[in-house]
Write a protein that holds these residues in place. Structure first.
Motif, PDB file in Angstrom:
ATOM      1  N   MET A  48     -18.711   6.082   7.574  1.00 58.43           N
ATOM      2  CA  MET A  48     -17.412   6.378   8.175  1.00 58.43           C
ATOM      3  C   MET A  48     -16.444   7.522   7.084  1.00 58.43           C
ATOM      4  O   MET A  48     -15.184   7.883   7.913  1.00 58.43           O
ATOM      5  N   GLU A  49     -16.508   7.380   5.919  1.00 58.57           N
ATOM      6  CA  GLU A  49     -15.401   8.287   5.599  1.00 58.57           C
ATOM      7  C   GLU A  49     -16.138   8.801   5.877  1.00 58.57           C
ATOM      8  O   GLU A  49     -15.318  10.852   5.536  1.00 58.57           O
ATOM      9  N   ALA A  50     -17.400   9.881   6.086  1.00 59.14           N
ATOM     10  CA  ALA A  50     -18.175  11.388   5.877  1.00 59.14           C
ATOM     11  C   ALA A  50     -16.824  10.842   8.111  1.00 59.14           C
ATOM     12  O   ALA A  50     -16.729  12.295   8.192  1.00 59.14           O
ATOM     13  N   ARG A  55     -18.255  19.787   9.377  1.00 57.64           N
ATOM     14  CA  ARG A  55     -19.169  19.343   9.028  1.00 57.64           C
ATOM     15  C   ARG A  55     -18.634  18.610   7.485  1.00 57.64           C
ATOM     16  O   ARG A  55     -18.394  19.784   6.405  1.00 57.64           O
ATOM     17  N   ALA A  56     -18.970  17.492   7.016  1.00 56.11           N
ATOM     18  CA  ALA A  56     -18.631  17.114   5.554  1.00 56.11           C
ATOM     19  C   ALA A  56     -19.265  16.076   5.282  1.00 56.11           C
ATOM     20  O   ALA A  56     -20.098  14.935   5.972  1.00 56.11           O
ATOM     21  N   MET A  57     -18.901  15.897   4.038  1.00 57.14           N
ATOM     22  CA  MET A  57     -20.407  15.304   2.916  1.00 57.14           C
ATOM     23  C   MET A  57     -19.141  14.385   2.216  1.00 57.14           C
ATOM     24  O   MET A  57     -18.466  14.762   1.405  1.00 57.14           O
ATOM     25  N   THR A  58     -20.004  13.104   2.116  1.00 57.18           N
ATOM     26  CA  THR A  58     -18.841  12.519   0.699  1.00 57.18           C
ATOM     27  C   THR A  58     -20.788  11.954   0.500  1.00 57.18           C
ATOM     28  O   THR A  58     -21.913  11.669   0.705  1.00 57.18           O
ATOM     29  N   LYS A  59     -19.716  11.376  -0.737  1.00 66.60           N
ATOM     30  CA  LYS A  59     -20.463  10.718  -1.681  1.00 66.60           C
ATOM     31  C   LYS A  59     -20.545   9.793  -2.735  1.00 66.60           C
ATOM     32  O   LYS A  59     -19.304   9.744  -2.698  1.00 66.60           O
TER      33      LYS A  59
END
Length: 164
Positions: A117-119, A104-108
């Protein structure tokens, strides 16, 4: 019901691809969460979780790879904007029901365009790294279910996948 744009934003009137101009968009806090899974033999999962993979710490390496990938998304996906990400997390949990690992990836970011797209890139590359580090044990691993779970911020507001 999912709202769909009338046209694709990266395609011009003549069909040519272009990078969208986000210069007039308001800067807002934008967050995206994506996931992916890698299915493997139970013995492979046990070896990874015990920290006995020959290449080293699979989970730590995959976590770092996912974070690095999020920061380089604009170099990998042709029409993505380079972003000054303010936070990236990559969490990897065992799931014996698969058997395998869930990523699971989170980007902010606070900016003018989203970080979906980054996540997605972070989750994908973390899964690829797990495969690379464990392929000597199990070449039949399957990367699956890479998808966006949720996003917030920007003009379109919040969105959440069904069942997320």
């Amino acid at each position: 019901m999912t709202r769909r744009p009338a046209t694709l934003t990266h395609i011009g009137a003549s069909g040519e691809a272009h990078m969208v101009d986000v210069g007039t968009k308001a800067e807002t806090e934008r967050v995206a969460v994506a996931e992916g899974s890698i299915v493997m033999q139970a013995q492979t999962l046990d070896t990874i979780m015990a920290g006995n993979a020959k290449k080293g710490d699979v989970l730590a390496t995959a976590r770092i790879a996912g974070i690095m990938a999020a920061k380089k998304t604009h170099e990998l996906v042709p029409l993505c904007h380079p972003l000054l990400l303010t936070k990236v997390t990559v969490d990897i949990d065992p799931d014996e029901a698969l058997p395998g690992l869930r990523v699971r990836a989170m980007t902010k970011v606070t900016g003018q365009t989203g970080v979906e797209m980054e996540a997605l890139t972070a989750a994908s590359v973390a899964c690829l790294t797990i495969y690379d580090m464990a392929k000597a044990l199990d070449r039949g691993m399957t990367i699956t279910n890479v998808r966006l779970l949720e996003k917030s911020g920007g003009k379109s507001g919040a969105w959440r996948a069904d069942g997320a």
